[in-house]
Design a protein around this motif. Structure first.
Motif, PDB file in Angstrom:
ATOM      1  N   PHE B  45       0.834  -1.194   0.000  1.00 52.89           N
ATOM      2  CA  PHE B  45       0.000   0.000   0.000  1.00 52.89           C
ATOM      3  C   PHE B  45       0.872   1.248   0.000  1.00 52.89           C
ATOM      4  O   PHE B  45       1.857   1.337   0.746  1.00 52.89           O
ATOM      5  CB  PHE B  45      -0.897  -0.027   1.234  1.00 52.89           C
ATOM      6  CG  PHE B  45      -1.585   1.268   1.535  1.00 52.89           C
ATOM      7  CD1 PHE B  45      -1.161   2.062   2.594  1.00 52.89           C
ATOM      8  CD2 PHE B  45      -2.654   1.694   0.769  1.00 52.89           C
ATOM      9  CE1 PHE B  45      -1.800   3.246   2.890  1.00 52.89           C
ATOM     10  CE2 PHE B  45      -3.305   2.892   1.054  1.00 52.89           C
ATOM     11  CZ  PHE B  45      -2.869   3.667   2.125  1.00 52.89           C
ATOM     12  N   LEU B  46       0.507   2.212  -0.825  1.00 50.80           N
ATOM     13  CA  LEU B  46       1.197   3.500  -0.835  1.00 50.80           C
ATOM     14  C   LEU B  46       0.338   4.583  -0.196  1.00 50.80           C
ATOM     15  O   LEU B  46       0.757   5.246   0.759  1.00 50.80           O
ATOM     16  CB  LEU B  46       1.542   3.922  -2.268  1.00 50.80           C
ATOM     17  CG  LEU B  46       2.592   3.118  -3.002  1.00 50.80           C
ATOM     18  CD1 LEU B  46       2.753   3.644  -4.424  1.00 50.80           C
ATOM     19  CD2 LEU B  46       3.918   3.156  -2.282  1.00 50.80           C
ATOM     20  N   VAL B  47      -0.876   4.778  -0.741  1.00 52.83           N
ATOM     21  CA  VAL B  47      -1.662   5.923  -0.323  1.00 52.83           C
ATOM     22  C   VAL B  47      -3.132   5.692  -0.660  1.00 52.83           C
ATOM     23  O   VAL B  47      -3.460   4.964  -1.595  1.00 52.83           O
ATOM     24  CB  VAL B  47      -1.141   7.194  -1.048  1.00 52.83           C
ATOM     25  CG1 VAL B  47      -1.380   7.095  -2.548  1.00 52.83           C
ATOM     26  CG2 VAL B  47      -1.727   8.464  -0.473  1.00 52.83           C
ATOM     27  N   SER B  48      -4.000   6.293   0.144  1.00 51.44           N
ATOM     28  CA  SER B  48      -5.425   6.317  -0.165  1.00 51.44           C
ATOM     29  C   SER B  48      -5.880   7.768  -0.232  1.00 51.44           C
ATOM     30  O   SER B  48      -5.300   8.649   0.415  1.00 51.44           O
ATOM     31  CB  SER B  48      -6.223   5.532   0.875  1.00 51.44           C
ATOM     32  OG  SER B  48      -6.024   6.068   2.162  1.00 51.44           O
ATOM     33  N   LYS B  57      -1.480   7.155   4.339  1.00 54.13           N
ATOM     34  CA  LYS B  57      -0.309   6.864   3.516  1.00 54.13           C
ATOM     35  C   LYS B  57       0.648   5.990   4.304  1.00 54.13           C
ATOM     36  O   LYS B  57       0.679   6.021   5.533  1.00 54.13           O
ATOM     37  CB  LYS B  57       0.383   8.155   3.068  1.00 54.13           C
ATOM     38  CG  LYS B  57       0.867   9.034   4.186  1.00 54.13           C
ATOM     39  CD  LYS B  57       1.489  10.306   3.618  1.00 54.13           C
ATOM     40  CE  LYS B  57       2.000  11.186   4.752  1.00 54.13           C
ATOM     41  NZ  LYS B  57       2.640  12.427   4.219  1.00 54.13           N
ATOM     42  N   SER B  58       1.444   5.226   3.550  1.00 56.56           N
ATOM     43  CA  SER B  58       2.416   4.362   4.193  1.00 56.56           C
ATOM     44  C   SER B  58       3.752   5.099   4.325  1.00 56.56           C
ATOM     45  O   SER B  58       3.927   6.193   3.779  1.00 56.56           O
ATOM     46  CB  SER B  58       2.603   3.082   3.375  1.00 56.56           C
ATOM     47  OG  SER B  58       3.298   3.363   2.181  1.00 56.56           O
ATOM     48  N   GLU B  59       4.687   4.442   4.997  1.00 55.31           N
ATOM     49  CA  GLU B  59       6.011   5.048   5.174  1.00 55.31           C
ATOM     50  C   GLU B  59       6.767   5.124   3.851  1.00 55.31           C
ATOM     51  O   GLU B  59       7.713   5.889   3.717  1.00 55.31           O
ATOM     52  CB  GLU B  59       6.811   4.270   6.225  1.00 55.31           C
ATOM     53  CG  GLU B  59       7.079   2.815   5.886  1.00 55.31           C
ATOM     54  CD  GLU B  59       5.937   1.887   6.272  1.00 55.31           C
ATOM     55  OE1 GLU B  59       4.863   2.378   6.669  1.00 55.31           O
ATOM     56  OE2 GLU B  59       6.142   0.669   6.163  1.00 55.31           O
ATOM     57  N   PHE B  65       6.728  11.561  -3.473  1.00 54.86           N
ATOM     58  CA  PHE B  65       5.467  11.118  -4.067  1.00 54.86           C
ATOM     59  C   PHE B  65       4.377  12.163  -3.834  1.00 54.86           C
ATOM     60  O   PHE B  65       4.344  12.822  -2.787  1.00 54.86           O
ATOM     61  CB  PHE B  65       5.012   9.797  -3.435  1.00 54.86           C
ATOM     62  CG  PHE B  65       5.875   8.607  -3.758  1.00 54.86           C
ATOM     63  CD1 PHE B  65       6.963   8.281  -2.965  1.00 54.86           C
ATOM     64  CD2 PHE B  65       5.578   7.799  -4.847  1.00 54.86           C
ATOM     65  CE1 PHE B  65       7.755   7.169  -3.259  1.00 54.86           C
ATOM     66  CE2 PHE B  65       6.357   6.687  -5.146  1.00 54.86           C
ATOM     67  CZ  PHE B  65       7.440   6.371  -4.349  1.00 54.86           C
ATOM     68  N   SER B  66       3.473  12.250  -4.782  1.00 52.25           N
ATOM     69  CA  SER B  66       2.274  13.055  -4.574  1.00 52.25           C
ATOM     70  C   SER B  66       1.146  12.456  -5.406  1.00 52.25           C
ATOM     71  O   SER B  66       1.392  11.755  -6.396  1.00 52.25           O
ATOM     72  CB  SER B  66       2.506  14.520  -4.942  1.00 52.25           C
ATOM     73  OG  SER B  66       2.812  14.645  -6.307  1.00 52.25           O
ATOM     74  N   VAL B  67      -0.061  12.724  -4.983  1.00 51.36           N
ATOM     75  CA  VAL B  67      -1.231  12.256  -5.724  1.00 51.36           C
ATOM     76  C   VAL B  67      -2.153  13.436  -5.955  1.00 51.36           C
ATOM     77  O   VAL B  67      -2.164  14.418  -5.199  1.00 51.36           O
ATOM     78  CB  VAL B  67      -2.003  11.135  -4.995  1.00 51.36           C
ATOM     79  CG1 VAL B  67      -1.231   9.828  -5.027  1.00 51.36           C
ATOM     80  CG2 VAL B  67      -2.356  11.535  -3.571  1.00 51.36           C
ATOM     81  N   GLU B  68      -2.940  13.294  -7.013  1.00 50.19           N
ATOM     82  CA  GLU B  68      -3.821  14.388  -7.388  1.00 50.19           C
ATOM     83  C   GLU B  68      -5.007  13.825  -8.159  1.00 50.19           C
ATOM     84  O   GLU B  68      -4.892  12.808  -8.853  1.00 50.19           O
ATOM     85  CB  GLU B  68      -3.053  15.362  -8.290  1.00 50.19           C
ATOM     86  CG  GLU B  68      -3.718  16.689  -8.491  1.00 50.19           C
ATOM     87  CD  GLU B  68      -2.887  17.614  -9.374  1.00 50.19           C
ATOM     88  OE1 GLU B  68      -3.038  18.826  -9.255  1.00 50.19           O
ATOM     89  OE2 GLU B  68      -2.099  17.112 -10.193  1.00 50.19           O
ATOM     90  N   ARG B  69      -6.134  14.509  -7.988  1.00 51.40           N
ATOM     91  CA  ARG B  69      -7.285  14.196  -8.837  1.00 51.40           C
ATOM     92  C   ARG B  69      -7.569  15.492  -9.605  1.00 51.40           C
ATOM     93  O   ARG B  69      -8.337  16.334  -9.158  1.00 51.40           O
ATOM     94  CB  ARG B  69      -8.459  13.776  -7.978  1.00 51.40           C
ATOM     95  CG  ARG B  69      -9.639  13.242  -8.763  1.00 51.40           C
ATOM     96  CD  ARG B  69     -10.442  12.288  -7.909  1.00 51.40           C
ATOM     97  NE  ARG B  69     -11.786  12.056  -8.430  1.00 51.40           N
ATOM     98  CZ  ARG B  69     -12.081  11.191  -9.375  1.00 51.40           C
ATOM     99  NH1 ARG B  69     -11.127  10.485  -9.954  1.00 51.40           N
ATOM    100  NH2 ARG B  69     -13.325  11.009  -9.762  1.00 51.40           N
ATOM    101  N   THR B  76      -3.875  10.682 -10.358  1.00 53.66           N
ATOM    102  CA  THR B  76      -2.480  10.526 -10.766  1.00 53.66           C
ATOM    103  C   THR B  76      -1.558  10.326  -9.582  1.00 53.66           C
ATOM    104  O   THR B  76      -1.824  10.802  -8.464  1.00 53.66           O
ATOM    105  CB  THR B  76      -2.009  11.761 -11.551  1.00 53.66           C
ATOM    106  OG1 THR B  76      -2.076  12.905 -10.704  1.00 53.66           O
ATOM    107  CG2 THR B  76      -2.858  11.989 -12.788  1.00 53.66           C
ATOM    108  N   LEU B  77      -0.467   9.628  -9.858  1.00 55.92           N
ATOM    109  CA  LEU B  77       0.628   9.463  -8.910  1.00 55.92           C
ATOM    110  C   LEU B  77       1.863  10.076  -9.550  1.00 55.92           C
ATOM    111  O   LEU B  77       2.244   9.679 -10.655  1.00 55.92           O
ATOM    112  CB  LEU B  77       0.868   7.987  -8.601  1.00 55.92           C
ATOM    113  CG  LEU B  77       2.083   7.654  -7.728  1.00 55.92           C
ATOM    114  CD1 LEU B  77       1.864   8.131  -6.296  1.00 55.92           C
ATOM    115  CD2 LEU B  77       2.386   6.153  -7.734  1.00 55.92           C
ATOM    116  N   LYS B  78       2.471  11.044  -8.865  1.00 53.48           N
ATOM    117  CA  LYS B  78       3.678  11.674  -9.370  1.00 53.48           C
ATOM    118  C   LYS B  78       4.853  11.286  -8.493  1.00 53.48           C
ATOM    119  O   LYS B  78       4.760  11.310  -7.264  1.00 53.48           O
ATOM    120  CB  LYS B  78       3.530  13.194  -9.379  1.00 53.48           C
ATOM    121  CG  LYS B  78       4.745  13.917  -9.956  1.00 53.48           C
ATOM    122  CD  LYS B  78       4.735  15.417  -9.674  1.00 53.48           C
ATOM    123  CE  LYS B  78       3.670  16.149 -10.409  1.00 53.48           C
ATOM    124  NZ  LYS B  78       3.778  17.623 -10.230  1.00 53.48           N
TER     125      LYS B  78
END
Lengths: 115, 115
Positions: B45-48, B57-59, B65-69, B76-78
């Motif tokens: 798991f990375l992120v919800s 988010k995990s460690e 990392f970043s996420v966006e809608r 997206t995952l950057k």
């Protein structure tokens, strides 16, 4: 925190033979249990899940799994496999309570069905 | 049947470069996830993400990392500055509700190779 152990990384089996894929978990909280399958070049697809009630859960494609709380296991079984069952199988858990309830996966078992 | 889609299927990049992995979740789903699987290891798991913000988010999910809608359909995952150890299969998943009984639906994954 949860962890999932899949005891066999590779399971070869002949067509029409029975198969069992083993999964054990540990968790400090109550969890739901899942089995996902990944066919080549595809995403993870839910096979079945245990939420509550009867410990024997039936899923798609003739698969079933049995939840054993005392042994913290959730083994997957199929009485007669087909060539098309060749895939990677993942056991997973998620906490019953919490916000996002992410899945914690095992390392996967590659099932190869031989003709 | 609705499905989660991901693009590209395979991304090759040089170390230090930025990458954006794209996902289109199922249209009426509200909860979104990123997971990754390094070759030979577990799906992690990375992120919800819910309601336009990170819910957990995990460690692993550090400042790189970043996420966006960015709109009503993409998620997206950057990764800002890729490292060799970021090479992995990245899976997007979505779920309709927060309930633990609800199924997470996975995309086919993006294989990221960092050279």
């Amino acid at each position: 925190a949860q962890s999932v152990t899949q005891l066999d990384s590779q399971v070869p089996v002949f067509e029409e033979a029975p198969v069992e894929l083993r999964c054990n978990y540990s968790s400090s909280v109550s969890v739901y249990l899942f089995w996902y399958v990944q066919y080549p070049n595809q995403g993870l697809q839910l096979l079945l899940k245990y939420l509550s009630g009867s410990t024997l859960v039936k899923g798609i494609n003739g698969f079933e799994a049995e939840f054993n709380k005392s042994q913290t296991s959730f083994h997957l079984r199929k009485p007669s496999v087909h060539i098309s069952d060749t895939a990677e199988y993942f056991c997973a858990v998620s906490a019953i309570s919490g916000s996002a309830r992410q899945l914690t996966f095992g390392s996967g078992t590659q099932l190869t069905v031989l003709p | 049947e609705p499905e989660v889609t991901q693009t590209p299927s395979h991304q090759v990049t040089q170390m230090g470069q930025e990458v954006i992995l794209r996902c289109v979740p199922i249209s009426n789903h509200l909860y979104f996830y990123w997971y990754r699987q390094i070759l030979g290891q577990k799906v992690e798991f990375l992120v919800s993400f819910y309601n336009n913000e990170i819910s957990e988010k995990s460690e692993i999910f550090d400042d790189q990392f970043s996420v966006e809608r960015p709109d009503g359909s993409n998620f997206t995952l950057k990764i800002r500055s890729t490292k060799l150890e970021d090479s992995a299969m990245y899976f997007c998943a979505s779920k309709r509700t927060s309930g633990g009984t609800d199924t997470q639906y996975f995309g086919p994954g993006t294989r990221l190779t960092v050279l």
